[in-house]
Scaffold this motif. Structure first.
Motif, short mmCIF file in Angstrom:
data_model
loop_
_atom_site.label_atom_id
_atom_site.label_comp_id
_atom_site.label_asym_id
_atom_site.label_seq_id
_atom_site.Cartn_x
_atom_site.Cartn_y
_atom_site.Cartn_z
N HIS A 123 0.83 -1.21 0.00
CA HIS A 123 0.00 0.00 0.00
C HIS A 123 0.86 1.26 0.00
O HIS A 123 0.59 2.21 -0.73
N THR A 124 1.90 1.24 0.82
CA THR A 124 2.79 2.40 0.92
C THR A 124 3.51 2.65 -0.40
O THR A 124 3.63 3.80 -0.85
N SER A 161 4.24 6.10 -4.83
CA SER A 161 4.45 6.21 -6.28
C SER A 161 3.50 7.23 -6.87
O SER A 161 3.90 8.11 -7.65
N LEU A 162 2.23 7.13 -6.52
CA LEU A 162 1.23 8.07 -7.05
C LEU A 162 1.48 9.49 -6.53
O LEU A 162 1.34 10.45 -7.29
N ALA A 163 1.87 9.62 -5.26
CA ALA A 163 2.15 10.93 -4.69
C ALA A 163 3.35 11.59 -5.36
O ALA A 163 3.46 12.82 -5.40
N ALA A 172 -1.17 4.32 -14.84
CA ALA A 172 -1.04 3.10 -15.65
C ALA A 172 0.27 2.38 -15.35
O ALA A 172 0.33 1.15 -15.37
N VAL A 173 1.32 3.12 -15.06
CA VAL A 173 2.62 2.51 -14.73
C VAL A 173 2.53 1.81 -13.39
O VAL A 173 2.98 0.67 -13.24
N VAL A 174 1.93 2.47 -12.40
CA VAL A 174 1.78 1.85 -11.08
C VAL A 174 0.93 0.59 -11.20
O VAL A 174 1.27 -0.46 -10.64
N LYS A 175 -0.16 0.66 -11.96
CA LYS A 175 -1.03 -0.50 -12.17
C LYS A 175 -0.22 -1.67 -12.70
O LYS A 175 -0.34 -2.80 -12.22
N GLN A 176 0.63 -1.40 -13.69
CA GLN A 176 1.42 -2.48 -14.30
C GLN A 176 2.42 -3.06 -13.31
O GLN A 176 2.54 -4.28 -13.19
N LEU A 184 -5.61 9.42 -1.98
CA LEU A 184 -4.52 10.39 -1.91
C LEU A 184 -5.05 11.80 -2.18
O LEU A 184 -4.70 12.75 -1.48
N GLN A 185 -5.93 11.92 -3.16
CA GLN A 185 -6.51 13.23 -3.49
C GLN A 185 -7.41 13.73 -2.36
O GLN A 185 -7.40 14.92 -2.04
N GLU A 186 -8.17 12.84 -1.73
CA GLU A 186 -9.00 13.22 -0.59
C GLU A 186 -8.12 13.77 0.54
O GLU A 186 -8.44 14.80 1.13
N ASP A 187 -7.04 13.07 0.82
CA ASP A 187 -6.12 13.51 1.88
C ASP A 187 -5.50 14.86 1.53
O ASP A 187 -5.34 15.72 2.41
#
Length: 137
Positions: free
Chosen positions: A87-88, A93-95, A101-105, A122-125
Motif C-alpha cells: 500500500h505504501t 508512487s502516485l504521490a 497506468a505505470v503503477v497499475k502495471q 490520496l486526493q481526498e487527503d
C-alpha cells in the motif's frame, strides 16, 4: 518476479537496491546474475534450505511473522504488515507523480480501477490537508 496471486511482476531495481541484493546473495553464496527468465526465488527459507537443500519461496506466513517480529523489536507501528509495504509503495508512487497506468502495471492490478482507489484516497487527503493548512474553518 512472481508476486501476490502468483502473478508475474516486473519491478524496477535501482543501483543501490541492486548492491544490497548482491551483498545479500553473496553472503549466501548465491549468484548475482539477475535474469528476467529466472524463476528461482530471490529470497527463500534458509531453514528449509539447510534441512532439505531446496530453495523454497518464503511463505506469506513466514514473511508476516518476520516483519511483525522486527516491528515489535523496534517498538514500531503494530499495524505494519507485508501488505502495508505494498500500500505504501502504491501511495508513494502516485504521490510522486508516477503515472497511474505505470503503477497499475508494476503492482499487477488487473483493473486500473483498483489502482485508482489509491489515487482517489490520496486526493481526498490532499484536499483535507490543503483546507486544514489554510486555516479555513
Amino acid at each position: 518476479m512472481i508476486g501476490k496471486g502468483k502473478k508475474e511482476r516486473t519491478i524496477p531495481v535501482f543501483d543501490d537496491v541492486k548492491e544490497t541484493l548482491f551483498t545479500y546473495r553473496q553472503a549466501l553464496n548465491e549468484s548475482t546474475e539477475l535474469s528476467p527468465f529466472d524463476t528461482d526465488p530471490l529470497f527463500y527459507s534458509i531453514k528449509e534450505y539447510y534441512r532439505t537443500g531446496e530453495r523454497k519461496r518464503l511463505s506469506y506466513t513466514t514473511l508476516y511473522r518476520t516483519i511483525k517480529s522486527a516491528v515489535y523489536k523496534v517498538k514500531g507501528n503494530a499495524s505494519i504488515s507485508p501488505h502495508w509495504f505494498r500500500h505504501t509503495f502504491i501511495t508513494n508512487s502516485l504521490a510522486n507523480d508516477v503515472p497511474l497506468a505505470v503503477v497499475k502495471q508494476v503492482v499487477g492490478h488487473s483493473s486500473i480501477a483498483t489502482t485508482n482507489v489509491y489515487l482517489e484516497k490520496l486526493q481526498e487527503d490532499t484536499v483535507y490537508d490543503a483546507f486544514r493548512k489554510s486555516g479555513y474553518r
